[in-house]
Design a protein around this motif. Structure first.
Motif, PDB file in Angstrom:
ATOM      1  N   LEU A 177       0.855  -1.195   0.000  1.00 32.35           N
ATOM      2  CA  LEU A 177       0.000   0.000   0.000  1.00 32.35           C
ATOM      3  C   LEU A 177       0.878   1.227   0.000  1.00 32.35           C
ATOM      4  N   TYR A 178       0.596   2.132  -0.913  1.00 31.80           N
ATOM      5  CA  TYR A 178       1.458   3.302  -0.981  1.00 31.80           C
ATOM      6  C   TYR A 178       0.714   4.431  -1.676  1.00 31.80           C
ATOM      7  N   GLN A 179       1.323   5.609  -1.641  1.00 33.17           N
ATOM      8  CA  GLN A 179       0.718   6.758  -2.308  1.00 33.17           C
ATOM      9  C   GLN A 179       1.792   7.527  -3.076  1.00 33.17           C
ATOM     10  N   ARG A 180       2.752   8.101  -2.337  1.00 36.56           N
ATOM     11  CA  ARG A 180       3.711   8.993  -3.002  1.00 36.56           C
ATOM     12  C   ARG A 180       5.107   8.409  -3.132  1.00 36.56           C
ATOM     13  N   LEU A 188       9.580  -3.830  -3.404  1.00 38.37           N
ATOM     14  CA  LEU A 188       8.860  -4.822  -2.602  1.00 38.37           C
ATOM     15  C   LEU A 188       7.945  -5.664  -3.489  1.00 38.37           C
ATOM     16  N   LEU A 189       7.249  -5.011  -4.419  1.00 37.32           N
ATOM     17  CA  LEU A 189       6.359  -5.744  -5.330  1.00 37.32           C
ATOM     18  C   LEU A 189       7.140  -6.757  -6.161  1.00 37.32           C
ATOM     19  N   VAL A 199      -0.271 -14.465  -4.722  1.00 37.33           N
ATOM     20  CA  VAL A 199      -1.068 -13.452  -5.423  1.00 37.33           C
ATOM     21  C   VAL A 199      -0.823 -12.134  -4.690  1.00 37.33           C
ATOM     22  N   VAL A 200      -0.207 -11.191  -5.385  1.00 34.05           N
ATOM     23  CA  VAL A 200       0.258  -9.964  -4.739  1.00 34.05           C
ATOM     24  C   VAL A 200      -0.589  -8.778  -5.185  1.00 34.05           C
ATOM     25  N   GLY A 201      -1.111  -8.035  -4.243  1.00 37.51           N
ATOM     26  CA  GLY A 201      -1.913  -6.853  -4.564  1.00 37.51           C
ATOM     27  C   GLY A 201      -1.027  -5.619  -4.670  1.00 37.51           C
ATOM     28  N   ASP A 202      -1.226  -4.856  -5.763  1.00 39.12           N
ATOM     29  CA  ASP A 202      -0.533  -3.580  -5.943  1.00 39.12           C
ATOM     30  C   ASP A 202      -1.552  -2.497  -5.572  1.00 39.12           C
ATOM     31  N   ASN A 203      -1.392  -1.939  -4.381  1.00 41.15           N
ATOM     32  CA  ASN A 203      -2.420  -1.054  -3.814  1.00 41.15           C
ATOM     33  C   ASN A 203      -3.776  -1.748  -3.735  1.00 41.15           C
ATOM     34  N   GLU A 204      -3.740  -3.045  -3.432  1.00 39.52           N
ATOM     35  CA  GLU A 204      -4.940  -3.833  -3.157  1.00 39.52           C
ATOM     36  C   GLU A 204      -4.678  -4.622  -1.871  1.00 39.52           C
ATOM     37  N   PRO A 205      -5.670  -4.831  -1.043  1.00 41.16           N
ATOM     38  CA  PRO A 205      -7.071  -4.439  -1.171  1.00 41.16           C
ATOM     39  C   PRO A 205      -7.358  -2.967  -0.865  1.00 41.16           C
ATOM     40  N   ILE A 230       1.920  -2.680   4.358  1.00 40.89           N
ATOM     41  CA  ILE A 230       1.810  -4.086   3.972  1.00 40.89           C
ATOM     42  C   ILE A 230       0.512  -4.615   4.547  1.00 40.89           C
ATOM     43  N   GLU A 231      -0.253  -5.310   3.732  1.00 43.76           N
ATOM     44  CA  GLU A 231      -1.484  -5.958   4.204  1.00 43.76           C
ATOM     45  C   GLU A 231      -1.367  -7.449   3.938  1.00 43.76           C
ATOM     46  N   ILE A 232      -1.513  -8.268   4.980  1.00 43.57           N
ATOM     47  CA  ILE A 232      -1.477  -9.724   4.823  1.00 43.57           C
ATOM     48  C   ILE A 232      -2.878 -10.272   5.102  1.00 43.57           C
TER      49      ILE A 232
END
Ligand code: ZN
Length: 265
Positions: A177-180, A188-189, A199-205, A230-232
């Motif tokens: 999760l990121y913004q700027r 990291l991605l 299955v890796v989320g790019d600014n998801e969920p 980071i969201e797990i």
């Protein structure tokens, strides 16, 4: 029971309540500074159970299930300072701007929180002063000290997410999760995507925004620190074995990132 809370804000937490801030490894030497906004699900004794059944207070609406175990183990593996918040996000959400409606939610994932309805302004302020402020003051102090001492600092904000939300199953195992910040999240991605079967989320969920987040915009972006959230997914870290496995995996990845960043400097 006085759900509205005390007028004297110093009385919200008493001697039998746990302190809001939990820390591990305060002398840790890693550049990664770990935070966990939804680490615990304590409720100040004066607020009772907020009118919410116990079965709801162990759900994801109260805290980030599993993240405490991951955060503690990751702090140890990386030799990283962890700053975490012990009170339930239902009391006050430490990753929301205090002015946001979701700071002290009246409804969370369809569960009504009676203790948060018609909350007087001074009762909301008491929660902020007792829980939100000490946590964020501590993060700011630690960042101040590190910058003053010229210690490289990368902010990593740890969260977990529910596998099903509003009836929809979420496919990601983990998300960044990121913004700027344009430096850390791509690294990291790339490393997460190199892990077999993930299955890796790019600014998801979720994605980070100034309206819906506090820790990354305020302590990461405004201070000019490299940062990521980071969201797990919670079903992967429900038990200690899963927590340890994810902490191991993230420790390897962050060690690799540290090597890359040091080579770039
Ligand atoms: Zn969270």
């Amino acid at each position: 029971m006085d759900l509205a809370g005390p007028r004297d804000t110093s009385l919200l937490l008493d001697a039998e309540d746990v302190p809001p801030v939990h820390e591990d490894n305060t002398a840790g030497r890693s550049p990664f500074l770990l935070t966990s906004d939804h680490y615990g699900r304590a409720i100040p004794r004066r607020l009772g159970d907020l009118g919410v059944p116990e079965s709801e207070l162990t759900r994801h609406i109260a805290w980030d299930i599993g993240i405490a175990g991951v955060a503690g183990a990751l702090s140890k593996h990386l030799d990283a300072h962890l700053i975490a918040q012990r009170y339930s996000r239902l009391v006050i959400d430490c990753n929301r701007p205090p002015a946001a409606a979701s700071s002290i939610p009246r409804i969370s994932d369809a569960t009504v929180i009676p203790g948060n309805e018609d909350l007087a302004r001074d009762a909301a302020e008491a929660r902020r002063q007792a829980i939100f402020d000490p946590y964020h003051r501590r993060i700011a102090e630690v960042i101040d000290r590190r910058l003053r001492d010229n210690v490289p600092t990368v902010l990593v904000s740890l969260h977990s997410f529910t596998p099903v939300y509003a009836g929809i199953a979420r496919p990601w195992h983990i998300g960044t999760l990121y913004q700027r910040d344009t430096r850390l999240p791509p690294l990291l991605l790339k490393l997460l995507r190199a892990e077999p079967g993930l299955v890796v989320g790019d600014n998801e969920p979720y994605a980070v925004s100034d309206e819906t987040d506090y820790t990354i915009p305020v302590h990461g972006e405004k201070r000019g620190l490299m940062n990521t959230g980071i969201e797990i997914r919670q079903d992967l870290i429900t038990d200690p074995a899963g927590q340890e496995q994810w902490a191991d995996r993230l420790a390897c990845i962050f060690n690799e990132i540290e090597t890359t960043l040091r080579a770039q400097r």
